[in-house]
Design an enzyme around this catalytic site. Structure first.
Site, PDB file in Angstrom:
ATOM      1  N   GLU A  75      44.543  35.669  42.892  1.00  0.00           N
ATOM      2  CA  GLU A  75      43.428  35.407  43.797  1.00  0.00           C
ATOM      3  C   GLU A  75      42.823  34.001  43.712  1.00  0.00           C
ATOM      4  O   GLU A  75      42.456  33.432  44.735  1.00  0.00           O
ATOM      5  CB  GLU A  75      42.312  36.436  43.548  1.00  0.00           C
ATOM      6  CG  GLU A  75      42.710  37.842  43.942  1.00  0.00           C
ATOM      7  CD  GLU A  75      41.776  38.872  43.332  1.00  0.00           C
ATOM      8  OE1 GLU A  75      41.742  38.990  42.085  1.00  0.00           O
ATOM      9  OE2 GLU A  75      41.069  39.548  44.075  1.00  0.00           O
ATOM     10  N   GLU A  95      45.779  48.458  48.764  1.00  0.00           N
ATOM     11  CA  GLU A  95      45.146  49.029  47.568  1.00  0.00           C
ATOM     12  C   GLU A  95      44.669  50.449  47.842  1.00  0.00           C
ATOM     13  O   GLU A  95      44.912  51.355  47.053  1.00  0.00           O
ATOM     14  CB  GLU A  95      43.977  48.144  47.108  1.00  0.00           C
ATOM     15  CG  GLU A  95      43.327  48.681  45.829  1.00  0.00           C
ATOM     16  CD  GLU A  95      42.368  47.709  45.168  1.00  0.00           C
ATOM     17  OE1 GLU A  95      42.350  46.527  45.544  1.00  0.00           O
ATOM     18  OE2 GLU A  95      41.638  48.142  44.261  1.00  0.00           O
ATOM     19  N   ARG A 115      31.361  41.639  44.049  1.00  0.00           N
ATOM     20  CA  ARG A 115      32.096  40.435  43.655  1.00  0.00           C
ATOM     21  C   ARG A 115      31.651  39.217  44.468  1.00  0.00           C
ATOM     22  O   ARG A 115      31.731  38.084  43.983  1.00  0.00           O
ATOM     23  CB  ARG A 115      33.617  40.650  43.753  1.00  0.00           C
ATOM     24  CG  ARG A 115      34.428  39.579  43.031  1.00  0.00           C
ATOM     25  CD  ARG A 115      35.915  39.904  42.949  1.00  0.00           C
ATOM     26  NE  ARG A 115      36.287  40.608  41.729  1.00  0.00           N
ATOM     27  CZ  ARG A 115      36.697  40.029  40.599  1.00  0.00           C
ATOM     28  NH1 ARG A 115      36.772  38.715  40.508  1.00  0.00           N
ATOM     29  NH2 ARG A 115      37.021  40.751  39.545  1.00  0.00           N
TER      30      ARG A 115
END
Lengths: 778, 489
Positions: free
Chosen positions: A730, A247, A325
């Site tokens: 995920e 990423e 998260r």
């Protein structure tokens, strides 16, 4: 009409919801799928290699690169001073990640110079010849070290709070405090990082990068070279795996290749070998969770206060959103009446940690499940019973509010868990296992059934947008492009199905093309499981526009009302006439209809106020549950995966074959994280597990011996996502938590299930044995 | 004397006379031939993305084995048939059944490991018409996949086993006679020498020639399977010059069984020795199954495992506990010594100038003796031992210990016997009480280190516990985890 052609007439091949094979499967198996290192090399290609610091934290006193430059085949050596723009490749504009460190190194293996040579072998050999003098500075490599040394945060932490947690902690019948350590994880994509840059005229440069985020590579290259984004084109057809590791981490290799290519006016390739890749690129964050929870005799949680401290590495990278998260998922599937969660993304002298499948969510959720275990063992109950007692309630109940004040509107966890509990015969098997353990002195078994609820959307709202570009050519063939990248997850296949379905043409008519910043600009990373949700909808939007124009054309030309124009399999019905799709398109072309469209999509409903810790960060939730059974050897800590059953919710699946693959693969990857995958730094701050010889991901023989995976076929997304599907990248990763808890139960058997084993992750044979010893001593 | 390495690549005859002596097959394929189907995943033989088949004539039979191209040196390929993933599909693009099964079972996601898996599955399919799940998993131990979770790949192996090789679609079946004839012609009893600047590789034509070469150039690096030396080159970029390849020497690949035991030539690969060892000494066979992946077992040799003297080498403790002997040879002659005496210190073996390991003699345990080997590693398969313990026990008629040999790897700088533990057991009744008091003696024998594989505490405790496990096993209550029951395996 023969039967085969009648079938073609009746259905298209590859509509949405069909288990179509991966679009590149035949190329994968024959070795003809092209990865960046396979692209025919441009004439005069040069190769780069990096010089890496051999200190964890030090000032660079001097750097003697004469031997490097003198090595046969070396064309040039680059240092930070050669950067014409800004010597920074940080992803969030934090300005804390030098492309090549100039005055100070902050982790062992940090790049300090780059060698460009005629061959990769020469570059690699030359890179080892530098003489660097350092002035050592104090360093720490883990969370404990960071806390002891009063380390700063690499980026700000977050707090989620609801109710009066501190006050309520003392009021309930039971209170437990504890600590859990959760290990990090190396991505171990099979294709390591790579970038190839080819210089063009003026400021132009074209970069092939193994990246999940071409637009960011474009920005970073522009930043480093001090050239506008329009001069840079970034391409990627496919990656050999990403998992979050590509990423942001590709930035440095792409920037180096582009820098060298423009400086030398020759094509340049950077391909670190496996050890360099593992040393120089970030990993999943490891965490230390300190918790304080209160609950009643029934096992219902009253209050929870927890702090999540994470190994951030030397720079911010994505540590902020990752630790956020973790907090978003510390509730797992449970309602916390009073809760306070805080995060501490700590600075450590290690490579900067980054995105990894689940993005902090797995660590948070694992912490939440530890709490369930604490309660269960304290009360002498089956953890599953405690889980059920704490699930979020149905809409309308007073148990639907998350710690971030979002209402859980689509809750199906109770049904998923109940169905799995029945189908895998959980209760009878658990009873049999307890009986087995009673009479088996050395081998012990464990079983656990754990839930997953995972929030879908980027928590940075701006990322929840996507673009696509669709061309219909005069022969009826279709060119498809969008901003998502293919790393094996089948995104390209699914989006092609969306287009085939929209136009009602066979999927073979849709050409899938490489992701490139020149066709669809300003894209988001293919991450957060969002690839299909976002790009599928953007492609759908592009198809819609073209179809609207085609309908308008037909209405005008054939003088029929719009509802008399219908896209049937491989043809278009206009009134009573059916025209093959290519003929229809050709006619539209001659009528000067624009047959190309740029599609766009942005996720509705979501908003997030991080400072206040309030909002609706997630569009919807994906659910699942898994039940795992294991055996352990209490003499050695070795274990076997005996069986796993999974029931997972992907909404109305766009492609059941691909989704099952994501679920099984995600589970096994998660199992690796929780069992044999251990990152180990030595006393000098060196990562010593930097290759498959020392870092052990699961093998075929590690997967559960019996492995049953099913989709919750009754599920449909309540939100109008593409085909009412749900994201799948995920969420299944966290299904593996059942493995850790099954191991934990097996350990707990040696103390008659009365003591929480507090088994930390990864549960290597060593950790299992030591937990057994600890419990035996009680 | 000749100066070129000659082999067959898919269908093509190759002769190479000037190349870097440590060039790997993977670099040759990818860089020189631009055959990019074979991938580099790790360059150390641990991920299998570079798996290819190497065929050679063994006792007049053409046999194909999977190997890791990343650590397979070009110099070791004379008179072989190298088969890459590009060779499988038909000229018109029709996929081979192995490939088709992978497609149908959705066995690929990112696809990067896939060519390697296809080649491992192909290697299995050629040799096993009805593989069990255990055999499939064993064949795939050397291939890492990060995407699929392996389930669809195992299913593909099962699916394709319903099809058997036919010259209609299988290139190796179709060309078998032709390839055999060509390989026959490539075999040579002459020594091959390839020179590149000041570097040389030598492929001796015979064992006698090898002895002469080492007498003249004792600094030469002898390479058998290259599963260790390969990494010196790809990872450490260590110069090895001259390099002498011995993997082709049939005289070093003999396996001889008599009443006393098994004599293994130093060039016998794990795979070649496996069947005999499994039959004669089952516990040893089970250890072999857990060494490396199939590709490493096809290349690596027990002789090399011994010669390199690694403290964590898997076979030395198993061999020492059996009282194995090693035979060393040089131009001056040969000598034999107990293997435990061969290991002097870390990185130091009793090998004199010009000597090489010629063979290993593995005594068979007495019929009523107990022999067990326990390998402990973080991951069960294809991992290096955190520790590995071997136990060899004989009991007198009265139930006392009349013979005991215990050796461990991973506990000291060399593979080493547990003399104090043995002393604590010898002559005593073989009972739980004896075992409990003997456990403490491990603290005298070993002071293990902490590293990424395990802590010192874990190693020490587990070593003691393995003695307990051995006791339980000998008293009829085996307590070792097995993924597959005997009949499944």
């Amino acid at each position: 009409m023969d039967k085969a052609s009648y079938e073609l007439y009746k259905y298209i091949n590859g509509p949405m919801h069909q288990p179509l094979r991966h679009d590149s499967a035949h190329k994968h198996v024959s070795g003809s799928a092209e990865y960046i290192d396979d692209i025919p090399e441009p004439a005069g290609l040069l190769h780069g290699a990096l010089g890496m610091a051999d200190r964890a934290h030090a000032e660079i006193v001097s750097m003697d690169l004469s031997a490097v430059k003198a090595y046969p085949g070396v064309v040039c050596v680059l240092t930070g001073k050669d950067v014409p723009g800004v010597n920074d490749v940080s992803s969030g504009g934090h300005h804390d990640e030098p492309l090549l460190a100039e005055t100070k190194v902050e982790f062992h293996g940090q790049p300090i110079f780059a060698v460009i040579a005629e061959t990769r072998d020469a570059a690699r050999r030359a890179a080892r010849l530098a003489k660097v003098e350092y002035n050592d500075l104090p360093f720490w490599t883990d969370v404990d070290g960071a806390l002891e040394n009063g380390a700063p945060l690499v980026t700000s932490g977050m707090t989620l709070k609801r109710g009066e947690p501190e006050e309520e902690l003392g009021k309930a019948e039971h209170r437990i405090q504890g600590t859990m350590r959760i290990g990090g994880q190396e991505h171990f994509y099979l294709e390591s990082h790579i970038a190839l840059a080819v210089p063009g005229e003026d400021e132009d440069v074209t970069v092939w990068s193994s990246t999940q985020h071409p637009s960011e590579v474009q920005h970073v290259v522009g930043h480093v070279l001090d050239i506008p984004s329009h001069a840079i084109t970034v391409n990627v057809r496919r990656m050999g795996g990403g998992f979050g590791g590509k990423e942001t981490q590709g930035n440095q290799f792409a920037a180096l290749a582009a820098l060298a290519a423009k400086k030398l006016n020759r094509a340049v390739k950077f391909r670190p070998d496996r050890d360099e890749d593992m040393t120089m690129t970030g990993k999943r964050h490891d965490f230390r969770m300190d918790y304080d929870v209160a609950f009643d005799n029934e096992g219902r949680l009253h209050a929870m206060v927890a702090n999540f401290a994470a190994r951030g590495g030397y720079s911010a990278d994505l540590s902020g959103p990752v630790t956020d998260r973790a907090l978003f998922h510390a509730d797992s599937s449970y309602f916390y009446p009073h809760v306070k969660l805080t995060s501490q993304p700590l600075k450590t002298h290690t490579v900067s940690n980054t995105a990894y499948r689940g993005f902090g969510g797995p660590q948070g959720m694992l912490g939440g499940e530890r709490i369930i275990e604490e309660i269960a063992y304290a009360l002498g109950k089956d953890p599953l019973e405690i889980r059920k007692a704490n699930f979020y309630g149905d809409l309308g109940s007073d148990r639907v509010l998350t710690p971030y004040h979002q209402t859980v509107e689509d809750n199906i966890i109770a049904r998923v868990v109940e169905e799995l509990e029945t189908s895998c015969d959980y209760q009878a098997r658990r009873k049999a296992i307890i009986e087995f353990n009673r009479t088996s002195p050395i081998i012990k078994k464990g079983i656990a059934l754990t839930p997953v609820k995972f929030g879908i959307s980027f928590t940075l709202t701006a990322f929840n947008q996507a673009g696509a570009l669709v061309h219909v050519y005069q022969d009826g063939s279709i060119h498809l492009n969008h901003g998502g990248t293919e790393m094996g997850q089948g995104l390209y296949t699914k989006v092609a199905q969306v287009i085939a379905d929209s136009f009602q043409v066979d999927v073979e008519r849709v050409k899938i093309t490489a992701t490139t910043t020149g066709k669809v600009p300003n894209t988001s990373a293919t991450a957060a499981s969002s690839g299909t949700d976002l790009n599928g909808m953007a492609a759908y939007d592009a198809a819609r526009q073209i179809k609207e124009r085609l309908v308008a054309f037909a209405v005008e030309k054939f003088e029929v009302p719009p509802d008399e124009v219908e896209f049937l399999p491989n043809r278009v019905r206009v009134g009573s006439k059916e025209i093959p799709f290519p003929d229809f398109v050709r006619q539209a072309y001659f009528a000067r209809v624009q047959l190309s469209a740029a599609g766009f999509y942005k996720t509705p409903k979501i908003h997030w106020d991080r400072a206040a810790g309030r909002g609706t960060p997630f569009y919807y939730f994906a659910y699942g549950a898994s039940c795992s059974e294991v055996s352990i050897d209490t003499l050695t800590g070795e274990y076997l995966m005996d069986r796993t059953d999974i029931l997972h919710d992907v909404g109305k699946s766009l492609n059941p074959a691909i989704d099952i693959g994501q679920i099984e693969g995600g589970f096994v990857q998660g199992m690796g994280w929780l069992t044999t995958e251990e990152l180990w730094w030595d006393g000098k701050g060196r990562l010593r597990t930097h290759a498959p010889s020392t870092y052990k991901i699961p093998l075929a023989s590690d997967r559960p011996k019996i492995f049953n995976t099913r989709l919750a076929e009754w599920s449909e997304n309540v939100e109008p996502t593409i085909g009412r599907s749900k994201a799948v990248g995920e969420p299944p990763f966290m299904l593996a938590i059942s493995v850790l808890e099954a191991l934990s139960m097996a350990v707990a058997s040696v103390a008659n299930y009365k003591v929480c084993p507090r088994l930390d992750a990864p549960a290597t044979p060593e950790r299992v044995l030591m937990a057994v010893e600890r419990l035996k001593a009680i | 004397m000749t100066d070129s390495i000659r082999f067959i690549l898919n269908g093509e005859d190759i002769a190479l006379s000037s190349f870097e002596p440590t060039e790997t097959l993977l670099d040759f394929l990818r860089l020189k031939r631009r055959m990019t189907g074979t991938k580099e995943g790790c360059a150390e033989g641990d991920c299998g993305a570079c798996t290819v088949l190497v065929g050679r004539l063994v006792h007049g039979k053409l046999t194909y084995e999977t190997v890791n191209a990343c650590i397979r040196f070009m110099g070791s390929l004379n008179a072989t048939h190298v088969v890459t993933v590009e060779h499988l599909a038909a000229a018109d693009g029709q996929l081979h059944p192995v490939q088709q099964a992978m497609v149908e079972c959705h066995g690929s996601q990112c696809g990067f490991c896939t060519p390697g898996f296809v080649m491992s599955l192909y290697g299995l399919w050629l040799t096993n018409s009805n593989p069990s799940r255990a055999e499939i998993e064993r064949a795939l131990q050397g291939n890492l996949c990060r995407c699929t979770g392996y389930e669809p790949i195992v299913k593909a192996a099962e699916l394709v086993s319903r099809t058997r090789p036919s010259s209609l679609f299988d290139p190796l079946e179709r060309d078998r006679a032709n390839i055999m004839a060509r390989l026959w012609n490539l075999q040579t009893a002459e020594t091959i020498t390839v020179v590149k600047d000041d570097r040389r590789l030598i492929v001796p034509g015979s064992v006698a020639a090898l002895a002469d070469i080492l007498a003249e150039e004792p600094q030469a690096t002898v390479v058998a399977g290259a599963t260790d030396v390969g990494l010196w080159v790809t990872k450490q970029m260590r110069p090895i010059n001259p390099v002498v390849f011995i993997n082709h020497l049939a005289d070093l690949q003999t396996v001889t069984v008599d009443d006393k035991g098994i004599a293994l030539g130093a060039g016998v690969s794990y795979a070649q020795g496996f069947e005999t060892l499994r039959r004669e000494i089952p516990a040893f066979g089970r250890l072999i199954e857990r060494i490396g992946g199939q590709q490493v077992r096809n290349m690596g040799t027990i002789g090399g495992n011994v010669a390199n003297g690694s403290p964590i080498g898997d076979t030395p403790p198993a061999l020492i506990a059996l009282g194995a002997k090693v035979r060393l040879r040089s131009a001056a002659g040969s000598r034999e010594l107990l293997l435990e005496d061969f290991f002097i210190d870390y990185g130091k073996q009793d090998r004199r100038t010009g000597e090489f390991v010629e063979s290993i003699f593995v005594p068979r345990p007495e019929a009523d003796a107990h022999y067990a080997v326990y390998k402990i590693s973080k991951r069960r398969d294809e991992d290096i031992s955190a520790l590995c313990g071997a136990f060899h026990l004989s009991l007198a008629a009265d139930g006392s210990v009349s013979g005991i040999r215990i050796a461990f790897g991973g506990m000291a700088a060399t593979p080493k016997r547990a003399r104090a533990v043995e002393a604590a057991l010898f002559g005593k009744p073989w009972t739980q009480a004896t075992v409990i008091q003997a456990r403490d003696a491990f603290d005298q024998d070993y002071k293990p280190l902490t590293d990424w594989r395990a802590t010192a505490d874990y190693r020490q405790l587990t070593a003691k516990n393995l003695l307990t496990r051995f006791f339980l096993e000998t008293s009829g209550t085996p307590q070792e985890l097995q993924r597959f029951e005997q009949e499944e395996a």
